[in-house]
Every structure is written in C-alpha cells, then in structure tokens.
Design an enzyme around this catalytic site. Structure first.
Site, PDB file in Angstrom:
ATOM      1  N   HIS A  16       4.279   0.772  19.621  1.00 20.00           N
ATOM      2  CA  HIS A  16       3.366   1.522  18.636  1.00 20.00           C
ATOM      3  C   HIS A  16       3.465   2.912  18.561  1.00 20.00           C
ATOM      4  O   HIS A  16       2.541   3.851  18.508  1.00 20.00           O
ATOM      5  CB  HIS A  16       1.940   1.099  18.997  1.00 20.00           C
ATOM      6  N   GLY A  34       0.744  -1.022  -0.075  1.00 15.64           N
ATOM      7  CA  GLY A  34       0.068   0.130   0.036  1.00 15.64           C
ATOM      8  C   GLY A  34       0.984   1.086   0.056  1.00 15.64           C
ATOM      9  O   GLY A  34       1.974   1.089  -0.403  1.00 15.64           O
ATOM     10  N   ARG A  35       0.184   2.338   0.442  1.00 15.42           N
ATOM     11  CA  ARG A  35       1.085   3.571   0.385  1.00 15.42           C
ATOM     12  C   ARG A  35       2.202   3.598   1.307  1.00 15.42           C
ATOM     13  O   ARG A  35       3.427   3.883   0.795  1.00 15.42           O
ATOM     14  CB  ARG A  35       0.141   4.801   1.147  1.00 15.42           C
ATOM     15  N   ILE A  36       2.079   2.957   2.463  1.00 13.10           N
ATOM     16  CA  ILE A  36       3.545   2.901   3.540  1.00 13.10           C
ATOM     17  C   ILE A  36       4.389   1.875   2.617  1.00 13.10           C
ATOM     18  O   ILE A  36       5.780   2.161   2.900  1.00 13.10           O
ATOM     19  CB  ILE A  36       2.996   2.493   4.689  1.00 13.10           C
ATOM     20  N   GLU A  94      -2.185  -4.786  23.470  1.00 11.92           N
ATOM     21  CA  GLU A  94      -1.417  -3.361  23.491  1.00 11.92           C
ATOM     22  C   GLU A  94      -2.032  -2.731  24.735  1.00 11.92           C
ATOM     23  O   GLU A  94      -3.420  -2.603  24.893  1.00 11.92           O
ATOM     24  CB  GLU A  94      -1.381  -2.669  22.220  1.00 11.92           C
ATOM     25  N   THR A 104       5.273  -3.519  11.369  1.00  8.50           N
ATOM     26  CA  THR A 104       4.573  -2.119  12.131  1.00  8.50           C
ATOM     27  C   THR A 104       3.476  -1.856  11.639  1.00  8.50           C
ATOM     28  O   THR A 104       2.596  -0.862  11.532  1.00  8.50           O
ATOM     29  CB  THR A 104       5.435  -1.094  11.460  1.00  8.50           C
ATOM     30  N   ARG A 155      -0.205  -4.489  12.251  1.00  8.40           N
ATOM     31  CA  ARG A 155      -0.964  -4.751  13.432  1.00  8.40           C
ATOM     32  C   ARG A 155      -0.507  -6.030  13.999  1.00  8.40           C
ATOM     33  O   ARG A 155      -0.002  -7.034  13.456  1.00  8.40           O
ATOM     34  CB  ARG A 155      -2.410  -4.977  13.078  1.00  8.40           C
TER      35      ARG A 155
END
Length: 326
Positions: A286, A156-158, A267, A236, A238
C-alpha cells in the site's frame, strides 16, 4: 485554553509543530503500528480533534464516547475507516486530503502495471537466485504495454492522470465510470464503455474506483471470467473491491495472466495469503502515495483541516458538507 488533539500515529516533526503551536497534543508514538482501538477509545473521550489515518477504525461506538469532538482529520483521500453518518449526526466535521496524491499514485500505478506486464520482480528474483544461465528466446517473456488497451474502472482524478501516462505509450484508453466524462474523452481520446465490455476488451484492467458499498467485490468470479487470458489486473484503489479468492483461482487456472496489487482485503496482508505464493502476482505494501514530497503535503493538509475546524472555520477539505446546511 488550547483545544485538545489526539494524533493516532507519529507524523513529521514539521506537521507536529504546526499543531502543537495552537493545540494540546497527545499522540501514539509507535510509528510502525496503528493505535490500538481501546487506546483510541479512551483518548477520544475528552479531545476536541482527532488526526487519524486509514488504519484507524473510528466507528459509531467510538464516536459516541466523544464529549467534545469537533473534527476528525483523516490523512488520506479515503475515509471509509470513519463512520461518516455517525459523525455527521453528532455535528462532527470529517476531512480528508484529496488531490495532493493524484500524480504520485498515478506514477505508482503505471509502474506497477509495467512491473507486472514485464515480470520485473520475478526476473530480479530469477537473477538473484542464480537461475540465469544463458540468454534464451522465450525466457521470462511478458506482455507488451505500448499500443495495448487500457481499461480504467473509475475515471476520477487519479484515473485521468493514469490515462495521460498511458497516452504516452500510445495505448487505447477505455473507461467505465458512474458518469461519462466528455471532456476527458475529448482530451485523451478515451472511450466510455459498459463494464463487461471493458473487461472483455482490455489488456490491462486498472481499478481506480472508490471503496463504497456498491463496489465491494465489484470484481469477482464472473467479472474475471470475462477478461482475456493474457490480461493483467491492477488494483491500487482498495482491496475489498476485488474478491481475492476469485482472483487467486483465476490466476491459478490461467483465466487471466497476472495481477499487480498495492492493496488487499486485510492489511497488512497475512503472509499466508495464497496470492503471495504466485509468481505472476506483484504485491506491494500500500505505497500508492509514498513519495516524501506527497506524504509531507498530505500531513500538512490534514493539519490545516484540523486547525481550521478547531478555529470554528470551514476546513478546505470537508467531507460531510451537509453540516454546512444546518
């Protein structure tokens, strides 16, 4: 009469001022702790909008108690904390804050990759604990990043932003995604491969895929067994995408070399989580998008989504776009 809004965490003063100018605001002011479910459950009854974070469980039971709710504005890219189906069924808009954290999260991901590969945290602790007695040829040796093979799961974008950074390190880039991306392949000289091939050939496996029912435990015992013994796993995205028990066993048995984790199944991660006991795990709380500039942009975008929806307009980042068809 001003619309009523509940804000589930202390947000920047600038953002709060934007919302307070046109809304009657109530908020949970304990900055470091999520609003308790029972408090949010009572607050949701009369409000027109909720400004939420990923830590807030907005499930069907809670949504069903809302009498006037028009929008849930999530200050996050993800929205798996919200029952999207239940919200859509009741005509409630759900919004998120995509795009603004792409570069910041890519920076953190590559930093985590470098830190894990070169054992930076372990080396810093070694020095601070007084263990450094002399230079030694094989002391705290890590894995090379330059020229290595990077496998990205979820382009995706990341993922694309991460690949651009990897290109500067002359890394071979392979990826697995639901759909091929020919433009990305051409621009970054990236190669689309089957997931098993990616796991077998990568020196660094980076998880960038969204958290969906299909990606729960996507990386488990079988997948980890396919990786190189010198491979590094970075997550990074989930926590639930990686089976933590399987990861722990793979690290202890030397089936893979190390892991860098910014996310966990639970978390905040419990301090007795066995992964935290391993020296070859770099663990972060996170902080993927945690730059001041990015968090301010996220906060203000979530406010814009909220206010646009309350004004009867289509917010810029509507998740449940099916509402527009009604």
């Amino acid at each position: 009469m001003k619309p009523k809004v509940y804000i589930t965490r202390k947000i920047p003063d600038e953002t709060l001022a934007l919302i307070s100018e046109v809304c009657e605001v109530a908020l949970w002011e304990q900055e470091d702790l999520p609003v308790p479910y029972e408090v949010l459950e009572k607050a949701v009854v009369e409000v027109d909008g909720i400004y939420s974070l990923l830590t807030d469980n907005i499930d069907e039971a809670l949504i069903s108690k809302a009498k006037n709710l028009k929008v849930i504005s999530n200050m996050a890219v993800g929205f798996n904390n919200i029952d999207l189906k239940a919200a859509t069924a009741r005509g409630i808009m759900v919004t998120n804050t995509p795009g603004v954290l792409t570069e910041t999260t890519a920076d953190l991901t590559f930093a985590l990759l470098l830190a894990t590969a070169r054992r930076l945290v372990e080396s810093s602790d070694f020095l601070r604990e007084g263990k450094w007695k002399t230079w030694s040829p094989m002391l705290l040796t890590g894995q090379d990043v330059y020229g290595a093979t990077l496998g990205i799961i979820g382009m995706g974008r990341i993922g694309e932003a991460l690949a651009k950074r990897a290109k500067g390190f002359d890394m071979r880039i392979i990826y697995h995604n639901r759909n091929r991306k020919p433009a990305v392949e051409k621009e970054l000289n990236a190669e689309y491969v089957d997931l098993d091939v990616l796991l077998k050939e990568s020196d660094f496996v980076v998880i960038m895929t969204p958290f969906t029912p299909e990606t729960v435990n996507l990386i488990g015992k079988r997948e980890l067994s396919l990786m190189k013994k010198t491979a590094v796993l970075i997550n990074t995205a989930r926590g639930g995408i990686v089976n933590e028990k399987a990861l722990y066993n793979a690290l202890v048995k030397g089936e893979i070399w190390a892991a860098g984790l910014d996310v966990f199944e639970e978390e905040p991660v419990p301090l007795d989580n066995p992964l935290l006991s391993l020296p070859n795990v770099v663990a972060l709380p996170h902080i993927g998008s945690a730059s001041k500039k990015t968090r301010m942009t996220m906060a203000n975008l979530a406010a814009e989504n909220l206010l646009q929806a309350l004004a009867g307009k289509t917010p810029p980042n509507l998740v449940n776009v099916d509402l527009l068809k009604g």
